[in-house]
Design an enzyme around this catalytic site. Structure first.
Site, PDB file in Angstrom:
ATOM      1  N   SER A 152      -1.259   0.551   3.399  1.00  0.00           N
ATOM      2  CA  SER A 152      -2.547   0.169   3.982  1.00  0.00           C
ATOM      3  C   SER A 152      -3.018   1.286   4.894  1.00  0.00           C
ATOM      4  O   SER A 152      -2.208   2.028   5.464  1.00  0.00           O
ATOM      5  CB  SER A 152      -2.394  -1.126   4.797  1.00  0.00           C
ATOM      6  OG  SER A 152      -3.545  -1.362   5.587  1.00  0.00           O
ATOM      7  N   TYR A 156       2.695  -5.474  11.113  1.00  0.00           N
ATOM      8  CA  TYR A 156       2.145  -5.094   9.802  1.00  0.00           C
ATOM      9  C   TYR A 156       1.997  -3.574   9.702  1.00  0.00           C
ATOM     10  O   TYR A 156       2.392  -2.966   8.700  1.00  0.00           O
ATOM     11  CB  TYR A 156       0.793  -5.776   9.607  1.00  0.00           C
ATOM     12  CG  TYR A 156       0.151  -5.530   8.264  1.00  0.00           C
ATOM     13  CD1 TYR A 156       0.601  -6.198   7.120  1.00  0.00           C
ATOM     14  CD2 TYR A 156      -0.920  -4.654   8.130  1.00  0.00           C
ATOM     15  CE1 TYR A 156      -0.008  -5.986   5.889  1.00  0.00           C
ATOM     16  CE2 TYR A 156      -1.526  -4.441   6.897  1.00  0.00           C
ATOM     17  CZ  TYR A 156      -1.068  -5.115   5.789  1.00  0.00           C
ATOM     18  OH  TYR A 156      -1.653  -4.901   4.562  1.00  0.00           O
TER      19      TYR A 156
END
Length: 245
Positions: free
Chosen positions: A139, A152
């Site tokens: 990401s 995350y």
């Protein structure tokens, strides 16, 4: 171009927006598929939609035995795993001062540790056959960070080092290992955002739109193909210019 005829791809997180798009795109180029996820009905419906030479395995990637079983069963279906797409991921957002240990641990475990363990199981066969394509889905947050997503971001950033290390270990055996780092992609998750929230995000994207799942799927097609045989240890940033890294 990007012909995957008779190649076998194992895709984790296949029930999500990005995962199902990757599956459809790879099937359209001739790949045989083994789909993994936690939602049996969605996997079953996706298999029905895609037709022949598609199998699915319900898997809890938090369970070490499930990971071992997934790799074994997937290889038994079609005799090999040529392409591994480590797409499965979860979030458990909170500010660092409020983040519970269990929320840190479960995100790191699923997003990073489980991907490593599955790759470890699958790469054994790739080494014997002297061919393989390993792709991790990271990401933009793994590069930029994001308030409320330290777990995350850490898990996705960890995939960067994992990718480079594996790539250097297996390159001489005909195996490539790469990473795709999506920006903001239009999925059921982003559908929950308000129009105002979406507008603020789009203002920071030079291409002036959210990405779509096909943008990521085409990246997977390329990195899985023979045309990408000289590409390894790298990150393909697909973010519309939001982060020119």
């Amino acid at each position: 171009m990007f012909d995957l005829t008779n190649k076998v791809a194992l895709i984790t997180g296949a029930t999500g927006g990005i995962g199902s798009s990757i599956a459809k795109k790879m099937k359209s180029r001739g790949a045989k598929l083994v789909l993994s996820g936690t939602k049996k009905e969605i996997l079953k419906n996706l298999k029905t939609e895609l037709g022949e030479e598609v199998e699915f395995i319900v898997t809890n990637l938090a369970n070490k035995d499930d990971i071992t079983s997934l790799a074994k069963k997937a290889e038994e279906y079609f005799g090999s795993i040529d392409i591994l797409i480590n797409n499965a991921g979860i979030t458990a957002d909170n500010l660092i001062l409020r983040m519970k240990d269990e929320d840190w641990e479960k995100v790191i475990n699923i997003n990073l540790t489980a991907s490593m363990k599955l790759t470890k199981e699958v790469v054994r066969g790739m080494l014997k056959r002297k061919f393989g394509r390993i792709i991790f889905i990271s990401s933009i947050v793994g590069y930029t960070g994001n308030p409320g997503q330290s777990n995350y971001a850490a898990s996705k950033s960890g995939l960067v080092g994992l990718t480079k290390s594996i790539a250097s270990e297996v390159a001489s055996r005909g195996i490539t290992c790469n990473l795709i780092a999506p920006g903001f992609i239009s999925t059921p998750m982003t559908d929950k955002l308000t129009d105002e929230q979406k507008s603020k995000i789009i203002k920071n994207i030079p291409i002036n739109r959210l990405g779509n799942t096909d943008d990521i799927s085409y990246g997977c097609l390329y990195l899985s193909s023979d045309e990408a045989s000289f590409v390894t240890g790298t990150t393909l940033h697909i973010n519309g210019g939001m982060g020119m890294i």
